[in-house]
Structures are given as structure tokens and as C-alpha cells.
Design a protein around this motif. Structure first.
Motif, PDB file in Angstrom:
ATOM      1  N   MET A   1       0.841  -1.248  -0.134  1.00  0.00           N
ATOM      2  CA  MET A   1      -0.010  -0.009   0.060  1.00  0.00           C
ATOM      3  C   MET A   1       0.955   1.180   0.135  1.00  0.00           C
ATOM      4  SD  MET A   1      -3.053   0.515  -0.148  1.00  0.00           S
ATOM      5  CE  MET A   1      -4.366   1.280   0.238  1.00  0.00           C
ATOM      6  N   GLU A   2       1.947   1.207   0.538  1.00  0.00           N
ATOM      7  CA  GLU A   2       2.851   2.252   0.659  1.00  0.00           C
ATOM      8  C   GLU A   2       3.669   2.434  -0.535  1.00  0.00           C
ATOM      9  OE1 GLU A   2       5.794   1.083   3.706  1.00  0.00           O
ATOM     10  OE2 GLU A   2       4.310   1.450   5.210  1.00  0.00           O
ATOM     11  N   ILE A   3       3.752   1.463  -1.364  1.00  0.00           N
ATOM     12  CA  ILE A   3       4.434   1.754  -2.594  1.00  0.00           C
ATOM     13  C   ILE A   3       3.453   2.487  -3.661  1.00  0.00           C
ATOM     14  CG2 ILE A   3       5.187   0.295  -4.499  1.00  0.00           C
ATOM     15  CD1 ILE A   3       6.540  -1.649  -2.622  1.00  0.00           C
ATOM     16  N   ALA A   4       2.237   1.905  -3.691  1.00  0.00           N
ATOM     17  CA  ALA A   4       1.027   2.520  -4.431  1.00  0.00           C
ATOM     18  C   ALA A   4       1.007   3.893  -4.066  1.00  0.00           C
ATOM     19  CB  ALA A   4       0.075   1.727  -4.297  1.00  0.00           C
ATOM     20  N   ALA A   5       1.032   4.260  -3.038  1.00  0.00           N
ATOM     21  CA  ALA A   5       0.692   5.755  -2.463  1.00  0.00           C
ATOM     22  C   ALA A   5       1.802   6.395  -2.832  1.00  0.00           C
ATOM     23  CB  ALA A   5       0.560   5.898  -0.860  1.00  0.00           C
ATOM     24  N   SER A   6       3.041   6.210  -2.509  1.00  0.00           N
ATOM     25  CA  SER A   6       4.324   6.839  -3.053  1.00  0.00           C
ATOM     26  C   SER A   6       4.257   7.038  -4.705  1.00  0.00           C
ATOM     27  CB  SER A   6       5.488   6.251  -2.525  1.00  0.00           C
ATOM     28  OG  SER A   6       5.894   4.998  -2.876  1.00  0.00           O
ATOM     29  N   PHE A   7       4.037   5.915  -5.165  1.00  0.00           N
ATOM     30  CA  PHE A   7       3.953   6.254  -6.632  1.00  0.00           C
ATOM     31  C   PHE A   7       3.082   7.072  -7.217  1.00  0.00           C
ATOM     32  CE2 PHE A   7       2.342   4.962 -10.899  1.00  0.00           C
ATOM     33  CZ  PHE A   7       3.950   4.677 -11.427  1.00  0.00           C
ATOM     34  N   ILE A   8       1.879   7.229  -6.446  1.00  0.00           N
ATOM     35  CA  ILE A   8       1.123   8.173  -7.050  1.00  0.00           C
ATOM     36  C   ILE A   8       1.189   9.519  -6.609  1.00  0.00           C
ATOM     37  CG2 ILE A   8      -1.377   8.886  -6.620  1.00  0.00           C
ATOM     38  CD1 ILE A   8      -2.297   6.137  -6.537  1.00  0.00           C
ATOM     39  N   LEU A   9       1.822   9.736  -5.405  1.00  0.00           N
ATOM     40  CA  LEU A   9       2.456  11.100  -5.047  1.00  0.00           C
ATOM     41  C   LEU A   9       3.590  11.579  -5.812  1.00  0.00           C
ATOM     42  CD1 LEU A   9       2.619  13.214  -3.007  1.00  0.00           C
ATOM     43  CD2 LEU A   9       4.184  11.876  -1.574  1.00  0.00           C
ATOM     44  N   ILE A  10       4.639  10.745  -6.197  1.00  0.00           N
ATOM     45  CA  ILE A  10       5.533  10.978  -7.130  1.00  0.00           C
ATOM     46  C   ILE A  10       5.140  11.337  -8.629  1.00  0.00           C
ATOM     47  CG2 ILE A  10       7.782  10.222  -8.300  1.00  0.00           C
ATOM     48  CD1 ILE A  10       8.382   8.638  -5.636  1.00  0.00           C
ATOM     49  N   ILE A  57       5.221  11.856 -20.209  1.00  0.00           N
ATOM     50  CA  ILE A  57       6.611  12.182 -19.918  1.00  0.00           C
ATOM     51  C   ILE A  57       6.769  11.771 -18.174  1.00  0.00           C
ATOM     52  CG2 ILE A  57       8.281  13.743 -19.449  1.00  0.00           C
ATOM     53  CD1 ILE A  57       7.340  15.110 -21.922  1.00  0.00           C
ATOM     54  N   SER A  58       5.741  12.120 -17.645  1.00  0.00           N
ATOM     55  CA  SER A  58       5.740  12.026 -16.117  1.00  0.00           C
ATOM     56  C   SER A  58       5.637  10.485 -15.879  1.00  0.00           C
ATOM     57  CB  SER A  58       4.708  12.873 -15.249  1.00  0.00           C
ATOM     58  OG  SER A  58       3.554  12.603 -15.803  1.00  0.00           O
ATOM     59  N   LEU A  59       4.935   9.831 -16.645  1.00  0.00           N
ATOM     60  CA  LEU A  59       4.802   8.459 -16.436  1.00  0.00           C
ATOM     61  C   LEU A  59       6.012   7.465 -16.421  1.00  0.00           C
ATOM     62  CD1 LEU A  59       2.466   6.519 -15.382  1.00  0.00           C
ATOM     63  CD2 LEU A  59       2.041   6.023 -17.731  1.00  0.00           C
TER      64      LEU A  59
END
Length: 71
Positions: A1-10, A57-59
Motif C-alpha cells: 500500500m505504501e508503494i502505491a501511495a508513494s508512486f501516485i504522489l511522485i 513524460i511523467s509516467l
């Protein structure tokens, strides 16, 4: 869950930065187009092009950052 949240934030942060940079290169514009006999008017813009290019580009940069930091 942390990985998904940090991915969306970045991804969000990269998207906002890329959007600002792409708008400097590809100027947003809109034109009023009037069609012949029917006198229909509509706006033609390049906003979808700018948003799509920024998101792409951001993805890509987010995937590169995750690959470098998680490996």
C-alpha cells in the motif's frame, strides 16, 4: 500500500512539473472556428495534446525513478 501511495504522489509531482515545462514549449492556444453555411461555432484547442504529453513524460520518469530506487 505504501508503494502505491508513494508512486501516485511522485507521479503527481512529476506531472505538475512536466505540465509546466511542456506549456513553455507548446503554447496553449484556442481558436474560434466558424463553419460555412450553418454558422456553427466551436473552439479548437491543443489542451489534450499538452496534458497527454505531460502525463506520458511523467509516467515514464516515474517508472524510471521507481526502477532505480527499488532495485
Amino acid at each position: 500500500m505504501e508503494i502505491a501511495a508513494s508512486f501516485i504522489l511522485i507521479l503527481t509531482i512529476y506531472f505538475m512539473g512536466c505540465l509546466a515545462l511542456v506549456q513553455e514549449v507548446v503554447r496553449p492556444n484556442r481558436k474560434l472556428v466558424i463553419e460555412g453555411e450553418s454558422k456553427k461555432r466551436h473552439w479548437v484547442t491543443n489542451y489534450p495534446k499538452i496534458i497527454t504529453l505531460s502525463f506520458g513524460i511523467s509516467l515514464i520518469t516515474t517508472f524510471i525513478a521507481y526502477y532505480l530506487f527499488l532495485s
